[in-house]
Write a protein that holds these residues in place. Structure first.
Motif, PDB file in Angstrom:
ATOM      1  N   TYR A 107       0.864  -1.178   0.000  1.00  0.00           N
ATOM      2  CA  TYR A 107       0.000   0.000   0.000  1.00  0.00           C
ATOM      3  C   TYR A 107       0.904   1.233   0.000  1.00  0.00           C
ATOM      4  O   TYR A 107       1.647   1.471   0.954  1.00  0.00           O
ATOM      5  CB  TYR A 107      -0.923   0.011   1.224  1.00  0.00           C
ATOM      6  CG  TYR A 107      -1.692   1.307   1.380  1.00  0.00           C
ATOM      7  CD1 TYR A 107      -2.734   1.627   0.514  1.00  0.00           C
ATOM      8  CD2 TYR A 107      -1.342   2.231   2.368  1.00  0.00           C
ATOM      9  CE1 TYR A 107      -3.423   2.832   0.631  1.00  0.00           C
ATOM     10  CE2 TYR A 107      -2.021   3.431   2.497  1.00  0.00           C
ATOM     11  CZ  TYR A 107      -3.056   3.730   1.625  1.00  0.00           C
ATOM     12  OH  TYR A 107      -3.730   4.922   1.736  1.00  0.00           O
ATOM     13  N   ASN A 108       0.875   1.978  -1.090  1.00  0.00           N
ATOM     14  CA  ASN A 108       1.703   3.177  -1.241  1.00  0.00           C
ATOM     15  C   ASN A 108       3.181   2.904  -0.942  1.00  0.00           C
ATOM     16  O   ASN A 108       3.795   3.525  -0.063  1.00  0.00           O
ATOM     17  CB  ASN A 108       1.186   4.296  -0.334  1.00  0.00           C
ATOM     18  CG  ASN A 108      -0.127   4.880  -0.830  1.00  0.00           C
ATOM     19  OD1 ASN A 108      -0.586   4.566  -1.936  1.00  0.00           O
ATOM     20  ND2 ASN A 108      -0.738   5.730  -0.024  1.00  0.00           N
ATOM     21  N   ASP A 152      -1.422  -5.189  -4.684  1.00  0.00           N
ATOM     22  CA  ASP A 152      -1.623  -3.778  -4.369  1.00  0.00           C
ATOM     23  C   ASP A 152      -3.034  -3.571  -3.836  1.00  0.00           C
ATOM     24  O   ASP A 152      -4.018  -3.795  -4.541  1.00  0.00           O
ATOM     25  CB  ASP A 152      -1.406  -2.943  -5.637  1.00  0.00           C
ATOM     26  CG  ASP A 152      -1.635  -1.454  -5.409  1.00  0.00           C
ATOM     27  OD1 ASP A 152      -1.864  -1.054  -4.248  1.00  0.00           O
ATOM     28  OD2 ASP A 152      -1.594  -0.696  -6.395  1.00  0.00           O
ATOM     29  N   SER A 155      -3.575   1.372  -3.319  1.00  0.00           N
ATOM     30  CA  SER A 155      -2.547   2.416  -3.289  1.00  0.00           C
ATOM     31  C   SER A 155      -3.021   3.653  -4.043  1.00  0.00           C
ATOM     32  O   SER A 155      -3.748   3.555  -5.036  1.00  0.00           O
ATOM     33  CB  SER A 155      -1.253   1.901  -3.924  1.00  0.00           C
ATOM     34  OG  SER A 155      -0.644   0.914  -3.120  1.00  0.00           O
ATOM     35  N   THR A 159       2.456   3.029  -6.951  1.00  0.00           N
ATOM     36  CA  THR A 159       2.752   1.630  -6.664  1.00  0.00           C
ATOM     37  C   THR A 159       2.204   0.699  -7.742  1.00  0.00           C
ATOM     38  O   THR A 159       2.895  -0.210  -8.213  1.00  0.00           O
ATOM     39  CB  THR A 159       2.170   1.231  -5.294  1.00  0.00           C
ATOM     40  OG1 THR A 159       2.833   1.990  -4.273  1.00  0.00           O
ATOM     41  CG2 THR A 159       2.360  -0.241  -5.014  1.00  0.00           C
ATOM     42  N   LYS A 182      -8.364  -1.401   1.006  1.00  0.00           N
ATOM     43  CA  LYS A 182      -7.184  -1.577   1.842  1.00  0.00           C
ATOM     44  C   LYS A 182      -7.306  -2.814   2.725  1.00  0.00           C
ATOM     45  O   LYS A 182      -8.391  -3.346   2.925  1.00  0.00           O
ATOM     46  CB  LYS A 182      -6.976  -0.335   2.721  1.00  0.00           C
ATOM     47  CG  LYS A 182      -6.546   0.907   1.963  1.00  0.00           C
ATOM     48  CD  LYS A 182      -6.427   2.110   2.896  1.00  0.00           C
ATOM     49  CE  LYS A 182      -5.381   1.903   3.958  1.00  0.00           C
ATOM     50  NZ  LYS A 182      -5.191   3.126   4.799  1.00  0.00           N
TER      51      LYS A 182
END
Length: 349
Positions: A107-108, A152, A155, A159, A182
């Motif tokens: 995530y990011n 992912d 994000s 990313t 998320k």
């Protein structure tokens, strides 16, 4: 009975990355094998971390195999595997039949994703020998077929575009999935749930755990030694570098889990775990948490059902740039503990 695995050595043996950003000094140091790799093994199997911790909470008096060996075929619910269709928004590459899918939930993480994936690829593609301390694992597979799966989960930076680039540049080795919500648990449920691999593993993108232990993580399941495997930072043999605050929180959480859920494992939150395909089919549909408590729920259910679980020491270096929200994580973990305590008491598994 688990079929004995014969290591595969073929086309994935080597490659040359062409777009690496360079491996920083900290990551090179993390790749060094920990000192306990070649330490002599204790003759007392019950006290060495290399002995499998086979948790058997249920009444096993009527089991046909009282040794505690894996016998998932008789456990109800194996057919209830998660179907991720419609929950994965995009993907580059399709699941293939390999020995191990190694998922990296992100995530990011645009700053270190490419470097970490290429570092892991270089290790997995390199020829290597069996550590002396792992000779008990026979056959130990220092070479096995693998895919790295970048998962992912929502994000908002670059990313996903980096993940796409990696998957397109190295289609034999990397695939990518984008999940529009998320949660590490959610990412693992979906990535593991759609996998065709014999072993479904995951590690954190910062590669805090020594990546040479990937062979132990995957190998303990490939050779039929366990159905679930997890690194542990709290064993005496582990070499851990982290802040006193993180150390205190980790050990306090372990004490809390033992007091409330009656678990016997340590370090539920170490981001270095793997499960077999059968264990995934059985456990994933039962895990309710989609975030950080996923790891605790996974190990607790494995213990509750008596699945052979291998816990081993690690070399682990804290990532100073971690984005984990500790207060929020603690609050959600306490909520998860209360839920599981009630569920386990109600079901009397």
């Amino acid at each position: 009975m688990t079929t004995q695995h014969q290591p595969q050595t073929a086309t994935q043996s080597s490659f040359t990355p062409t777009s690496a950003t360079g491996t920083d000094k900290s990551k090179r140091e993390r790749s060094n094998p920990p000192a306990f790799y070649d330490a002599p093994r204790s003759s007392d199997q019950s006290k060495t971390p290399y002995a499998p911790q086979t948790f058997d909470v249920h009444d096993s008096s009527n089991d046909s195999d009282p040794s505690g060996a894996s016998n998932l075929s008789n456990v109800p619910g194996l057919s209830g595997a998660i179907d991720p269709v419609g929950l994965i928004a995009e993907q580059v590459g399709n699941p293939v039949q390999v020995d191990a899918d190694i998922v990296i939930p992100v995530y990011n993480e645009h700053e270190e994703l490419a470097d970490s994936v290429l570092t892991l690829m270089q290790y997995l593609g390199s020829p290597r020998s069996v550590p002396a301390s792992a000779q008990w694992q026979s056959p130990y597979p220092p070479q096995y077929s693998w895919n790295i799966v970048i998962a992912d989960n929502a994000s908002t930076d670059d990313t996903w575009s980096i993940a796409v680039d990696l998957a397109r540049q190295y289609p034999q080795f990397v695939r990518a999935v984008r999940i529009p919500a998320k949660g590490r648990g959610r990412a693992l449920k979906l990535a593991w749930g759609q996998s065709h691999a014999k072993v479904r593993a995951y590690m954190d993108v910062d590669l805090s755990t020594d990546i040479r232990l990937t062979d132990v993580l995957v190998g303990s399941i490939l050779n039929g030694h366990a159905e679930v495997a997890s690194g542990c930072r709290l064993l005496d043999e582990s070499q851990v570098t982290r802040s006193p605050k993180r150390e205190f929180i980790s050990r306090s959480y372990n004490v809390l889990l033992r007091a409330t859920l009656g678990v016997t494992f340590e370090d539920a939150q170490c981001g270095f775990k793997a499960i077999s395909a059968k264990a995934a089919d059985f456990l994933l549909p039962q895990i309710k948490d989609n975030e950080w408590f996923f790891d605790t729920e996974l190990l607790t259910l494995a213990q509750t059902y008596g699945l052979p679980t291998y816990i081993f020491p690690v070399r682990w270096v804290e990532d100073a740039g971690t984005t984990v929200n500790i207060p929020d994580t603690v609050r959600k973990d306490l909520k998860g503990i209360r839920r599981m305590r009630h569920e386990l008491a109600a079901s009397a598994i």
